[in-house]
Write a protein that holds these residues in place. Structure first.
Motif, PDB file in Angstrom:
ATOM      1  N   SER A 120      -3.883  14.957   5.448  1.00 22.42           N
ATOM      2  CA  SER A 120      -2.738  14.043   5.480  1.00 22.42           C
ATOM      3  C   SER A 120      -3.279  12.639   5.235  1.00 22.42           C
ATOM      4  CB  SER A 120      -1.991  14.123   6.809  1.00 22.42           C
ATOM      5  OG  SER A 120      -2.854  13.868   7.892  1.00 22.42           O
ATOM      6  N   SER A 121      -2.434  11.777   4.714  1.00 23.82           N
ATOM      7  CA  SER A 121      -2.928  10.491   4.203  1.00 23.82           C
ATOM      8  C   SER A 121      -2.940   9.379   5.241  1.00 23.82           C
ATOM      9  CB  SER A 121      -2.080  10.055   3.008  1.00 23.82           C
ATOM     10  OG  SER A 121      -0.711   9.987   3.362  1.00 23.82           O
ATOM     11  N   GLY A 122      -2.452   9.644   6.457  1.00 27.64           N
ATOM     12  CA  GLY A 122      -2.325   8.577   7.446  1.00 27.64           C
ATOM     13  C   GLY A 122      -3.632   7.883   7.772  1.00 27.64           C
ATOM     14  N   ASP A 123      -4.682   8.663   7.998  1.00 28.34           N
ATOM     15  CA  ASP A 123      -5.971   8.106   8.401  1.00 28.34           C
ATOM     16  C   ASP A 123      -6.541   7.192   7.314  1.00 28.34           C
ATOM     17  OD1 ASP A 123      -8.259   8.089  10.289  1.00 28.34           O
ATOM     18  OD2 ASP A 123      -9.305   9.018   8.625  1.00 28.34           O
ATOM     19  N   GLU A 124      -6.571   7.700   6.086  1.00 27.36           N
ATOM     20  CA  GLU A 124      -7.135   6.920   4.980  1.00 27.36           C
ATOM     21  C   GLU A 124      -6.260   5.720   4.629  1.00 27.36           C
ATOM     22  OE1 GLU A 124     -10.457   6.591   2.373  1.00 27.36           O
ATOM     23  OE2 GLU A 124     -10.063   8.069   3.933  1.00 27.36           O
ATOM     24  N   THR A 125      -4.940   5.878   4.743  1.00 28.93           N
ATOM     25  CA  THR A 125      -4.026   4.762   4.481  1.00 28.93           C
ATOM     26  C   THR A 125      -4.257   3.642   5.483  1.00 28.93           C
ATOM     27  OG1 THR A 125      -2.349   6.259   3.576  1.00 28.93           O
ATOM     28  CG2 THR A 125      -1.604   4.084   4.282  1.00 28.93           C
ATOM     29  N   VAL A 155       0.846  -1.189   0.000  1.00 25.60           N
ATOM     30  CA  VAL A 155       0.000   0.000   0.000  1.00 25.60           C
ATOM     31  C   VAL A 155       0.884   1.242   0.000  1.00 25.60           C
ATOM     32  CG1 VAL A 155      -1.675   1.339   1.357  1.00 25.60           C
ATOM     33  CG2 VAL A 155      -1.899  -1.146   1.203  1.00 25.60           C
ATOM     34  N   GLY A 156       0.516   2.227  -0.827  1.00 25.35           N
ATOM     35  CA  GLY A 156       1.194   3.516  -0.822  1.00 25.35           C
ATOM     36  C   GLY A 156       0.326   4.560  -0.147  1.00 25.35           C
ATOM     37  N   VAL A 157       0.744   5.813  -0.224  1.00 26.35           N
ATOM     38  CA  VAL A 157       0.016   6.870   0.491  1.00 26.35           C
ATOM     39  C   VAL A 157      -0.623   7.913  -0.424  1.00 26.35           C
ATOM     40  CG1 VAL A 157       1.243   6.691   2.693  1.00 26.35           C
ATOM     41  CG2 VAL A 157       2.241   8.048   0.851  1.00 26.35           C
ATOM     42  N   ILE A 158      -0.415   7.805  -1.732  1.00 25.57           N
ATOM     43  CA  ILE A 158      -0.926   8.841  -2.621  1.00 25.57           C
ATOM     44  C   ILE A 158      -2.416   8.678  -2.899  1.00 25.57           C
ATOM     45  CG2 ILE A 158      -0.813   9.720  -5.000  1.00 25.57           C
ATOM     46  CD1 ILE A 158       2.234   9.500  -4.791  1.00 25.57           C
ATOM     47  N   GLN A 159      -2.840   7.495  -3.302  1.00 25.47           N
ATOM     48  CA  GLN A 159      -4.252   7.277  -3.599  1.00 25.47           C
ATOM     49  C   GLN A 159      -5.160   7.571  -2.395  1.00 25.47           C
ATOM     50  OE1 GLN A 159      -6.024   6.627  -6.293  1.00 25.47           O
ATOM     51  NE2 GLN A 159      -4.404   6.317  -7.797  1.00 25.47           N
ATOM     52  N   PRO A 160      -4.817   7.090  -1.191  1.00 23.54           N
ATOM     53  CA  PRO A 160      -5.660   7.411  -0.032  1.00 23.54           C
ATOM     54  C   PRO A 160      -5.778   8.908   0.224  1.00 23.54           C
ATOM     55  CG  PRO A 160      -4.233   5.562   0.488  1.00 23.54           C
ATOM     56  CD  PRO A 160      -3.761   6.108  -0.835  1.00 23.54           C
ATOM     57  N   GLY A 161      -4.673   9.645   0.085  1.00 26.43           N
ATOM     58  CA  GLY A 161      -4.709  11.084   0.291  1.00 26.43           C
ATOM     59  C   GLY A 161      -5.566  11.794  -0.744  1.00 26.43           C
ATOM     60  N   ALA A 162      -5.466  11.346  -1.992  1.00 22.84           N
ATOM     61  CA  ALA A 162      -6.258  11.949  -3.066  1.00 22.84           C
ATOM     62  C   ALA A 162      -7.750  11.724  -2.834  1.00 22.84           C
ATOM     63  CB  ALA A 162      -5.827  11.368  -4.410  1.00 22.84           C
ATOM     64  N   ARG A 163      -8.116  10.525  -2.433  1.00 24.15           N
ATOM     65  CA  ARG A 163      -9.535  10.224  -2.190  1.00 24.15           C
ATOM     66  C   ARG A 163     -10.109  11.099  -1.073  1.00 24.15           C
ATOM     67  NH1 ARG A 163      -7.943   4.760  -3.082  1.00 24.15           N
ATOM     68  NH2 ARG A 163      -7.760   4.408  -0.837  1.00 24.15           N
ATOM     69  N   THR A 164      -9.338  11.278  -0.023  1.00 21.82           N
ATOM     70  CA  THR A 164      -9.800  12.108   1.100  1.00 21.82           C
ATOM     71  C   THR A 164     -10.003  13.549   0.661  1.00 21.82           C
ATOM     72  OG1 THR A 164      -8.574  10.706   2.644  1.00 21.82           O
ATOM     73  CG2 THR A 164      -9.281  12.840   3.457  1.00 21.82           C
ATOM     74  N   ALA A 165      -9.058  14.085  -0.105  1.00 21.57           N
ATOM     75  CA  ALA A 165      -9.156  15.478  -0.546  1.00 21.57           C
ATOM     76  C   ALA A 165     -10.399  15.707  -1.392  1.00 21.57           C
ATOM     77  CB  ALA A 165      -7.904  15.863  -1.333  1.00 21.57           C
ATOM     78  N   ILE A 166     -10.702  14.769  -2.267  1.00 19.74           N
ATOM     79  CA  ILE A 166     -11.877  14.903  -3.130  1.00 19.74           C
ATOM     80  C   ILE A 166     -13.165  14.898  -2.308  1.00 19.74           C
ATOM     81  CG2 ILE A 166     -13.239  13.633  -4.853  1.00 19.74           C
ATOM     82  CD1 ILE A 166     -10.603  13.051  -6.292  1.00 19.74           C
ATOM     83  N   LYS A 167     -13.160  14.146  -1.213  1.00 20.09           N
ATOM     84  CA  LYS A 167     -14.346  14.103  -0.358  1.00 20.09           C
ATOM     85  C   LYS A 167     -14.634  15.441   0.306  1.00 20.09           C
ATOM     86  CE  LYS A 167     -13.843   9.213   1.009  1.00 20.09           C
ATOM     87  NZ  LYS A 167     -13.465   8.336   2.149  1.00 20.09           N
ATOM     88  N   VAL A 168     -13.590  16.203   0.622  1.00 12.45           N
ATOM     89  CA  VAL A 168     -13.796  17.392   1.454  1.00 12.45           C
ATOM     90  C   VAL A 168     -13.797  18.711   0.689  1.00 12.45           C
ATOM     91  CG1 VAL A 168     -12.806  16.218   3.451  1.00 12.45           C
ATOM     92  CG2 VAL A 168     -11.360  17.703   2.070  1.00 12.45           C
ATOM     93  N   THR A 169     -13.224  18.760  -0.525  1.00 18.70           N
ATOM     94  CA  THR A 169     -13.184  20.041  -1.240  1.00 18.70           C
ATOM     95  C   THR A 169     -14.592  20.488  -1.606  1.00 18.70           C
ATOM     96  OG1 THR A 169     -12.261  21.268  -3.123  1.00 18.70           O
ATOM     97  CG2 THR A 169     -12.858  18.962  -3.519  1.00 18.70           C
ATOM     98  N   LYS A 170     -14.825  21.783  -1.467  1.00 21.61           N
ATOM     99  CA  LYS A 170     -16.125  22.356  -1.817  1.00 21.61           C
ATOM    100  C   LYS A 170     -16.074  23.090  -3.164  1.00 21.61           C
ATOM    101  CE  LYS A 170     -18.482  21.368   2.007  1.00 21.61           C
ATOM    102  NZ  LYS A 170     -17.507  20.553   2.724  1.00 21.61           N
ATOM    103  N   ASN A 171     -14.923  23.732  -3.442  1.00 26.18           N
ATOM    104  CA  ASN A 171     -14.832  24.520  -4.675  1.00 26.18           C
ATOM    105  C   ASN A 171     -14.019  23.820  -5.769  1.00 26.18           C
ATOM    106  OD1 ASN A 171     -12.158  24.820  -3.936  1.00 26.18           O
ATOM    107  ND2 ASN A 171     -12.223  27.049  -3.730  1.00 26.18           N
ATOM    108  N   GLN A 172     -13.664  22.544  -5.528  1.00 30.82           N
ATOM    109  CA  GLN A 172     -12.967  21.723  -6.531  1.00 30.82           C
ATOM    110  C   GLN A 172     -11.577  22.266  -6.884  1.00 30.82           C
ATOM    111  OE1 GLN A 172     -14.858  18.874  -7.180  1.00 30.82           O
ATOM    112  NE2 GLN A 172     -16.108  19.971  -5.674  1.00 30.82           N
ATOM    113  N   THR A 173     -10.975  22.977  -5.923  1.00 29.09           N
ATOM    114  CA  THR A 173      -9.618  23.504  -6.124  1.00 29.09           C
ATOM    115  C   THR A 173      -8.736  22.995  -4.984  1.00 29.09           C
ATOM    116  OG1 THR A 173     -10.565  25.496  -7.130  1.00 29.09           O
ATOM    117  CG2 THR A 173      -8.237  25.567  -6.542  1.00 29.09           C
ATOM    118  N   ILE A 174      -7.784  22.151  -5.328  1.00 32.00           N
ATOM    119  CA  ILE A 174      -6.981  21.443  -4.336  1.00 32.00           C
ATOM    120  C   ILE A 174      -5.500  21.779  -4.521  1.00 32.00           C
ATOM    121  CG2 ILE A 174      -6.232  19.150  -3.550  1.00 32.00           C
ATOM    122  CD1 ILE A 174      -8.991  18.096  -4.392  1.00 32.00           C
ATOM    123  N   GLY A 175      -4.840  22.090  -3.421  1.00 33.44           N
ATOM    124  CA  GLY A 175      -3.402  22.297  -3.441  1.00 33.44           C
ATOM    125  C   GLY A 175      -2.672  21.036  -3.024  1.00 33.44           C
TER     126      GLY A 175
END
Length: 271
Positions: A206-211, A93-113
């Protein structure tokens, strides 16, 4: 199955992931290896990052017979995850996909840094993962090469990180992002300073929780969860300075993590 879960990182950053795995899976034995002697991985050639990731993986397979590997390093995930998955017969398991999924869940304006090491940002791995899930997203990427050495030095234990965070994140300050992915597992150690600088309107991911959730799901699906009645045991290993690693680990966990061992990865792995 009481074999340990192996967690690897270029240094102390992956402790942020290991802590969350331990919290969510208290019965699982964890063995952590931080390659602090060769940290940071971010500016290194990709071939070196792949080689070092292979060495850490083979060490854990050969010496500790791990049942699962977590690559708790965004740079190593971006460069080596696919290769390691092909080369070993345990779940990885890596940490990129879990972090990306979490960010998509929480963004409201579809703009992610996304902030990360030079190699992680150059790879485009986060943007690729994000856009694959939502083509409407706007992604602002920023390499922050000063942050990993700052964390590894342990200086954050003695003074505020506000100045170095401001210097590093200044290009993102006036953007429209409402969500910021900490695309390096070292960065959550500086999360409070990052939140102060970016402001409360920006959700820090951060990706720890989702990972950890992904680790739990895979272990359950494959019937690999530890059913032993004995208390879990965790080992922390470093290729660098033991005392500094132990001090940072104790600070992050909020208690003494116990024995920290310095190891040597003697034989390079040739493929």
């Amino acid at each position: 199955m009481d074999q340990p879960i192996g967690v690897i990182d270029s240094g102390v950053g992956g402790l942020t992931v290991a802590k969350e795995i331990i919290r969510q899976l208290p019965k699982e034995n964890i063995i952590y290896v931080g390659d602090t002697k060769r940290c940071p991985y971010g500016p290194r050639p990709e071939e070196e990052v792949l080689q070092y990731t292979r060495e850490l993986t083979q060490y854990l397979l050969n010496s500790h017979h791990i049942k699962m590997l977590v690559i708790a390093c965004n740079t190593a995930t971006a460069i080596a995850l696919d290769a390691i998955k092909r080369e070993v017969d345990i779940p990885v398991v890596g940490v990129i996909q879990p972090g990306a999924r979490t960010a998509i869940k929480v963004t409201k304006n579809q703009t992610i840094g996304v902030i990360g090491t030079e190699n992680t940002i150059k790879s485009g791995a986060y943007e690729e993962a994000l856009v694959a899930l939502n083509t409407e997203l706007k992604v602002e990427n920023l390499a922050c090469p000063l942050l990993v050495p700052f964390v590894e030095s342990g200086k954050f234990l003695d003074k505020t990180a506000d100045e170095i965070v401001e210097t590093s994140l200044h290009p993102l300050k006036n953007t429209t992002i409402d969500t910021l992915i900490l695309g390096c597992t070292h960065y959550p150690i500086l999360k409070d300073a990052i939140q102060r600088y970016m402001g409360e309107h920006v959700k820090i991911i951060s990706s720890g929780d989702e990972t950890a959730r992904e680790v739990s799901t895979i272990l359950s699906y494959k019937g690999l969860l530890n059913q032993s009645p004995f208390a879990a045991e965790h080992q922390f290993l470093t290729t660098g300075e033991r005392s500094r690693f132990a001090k940072i680990a104790d600070d992050w966990f909020g208690h003494e993590v116990g024995h920290v061992e310095c190891i040597s990865l003697q034989e390079p792995v040739n493929r």
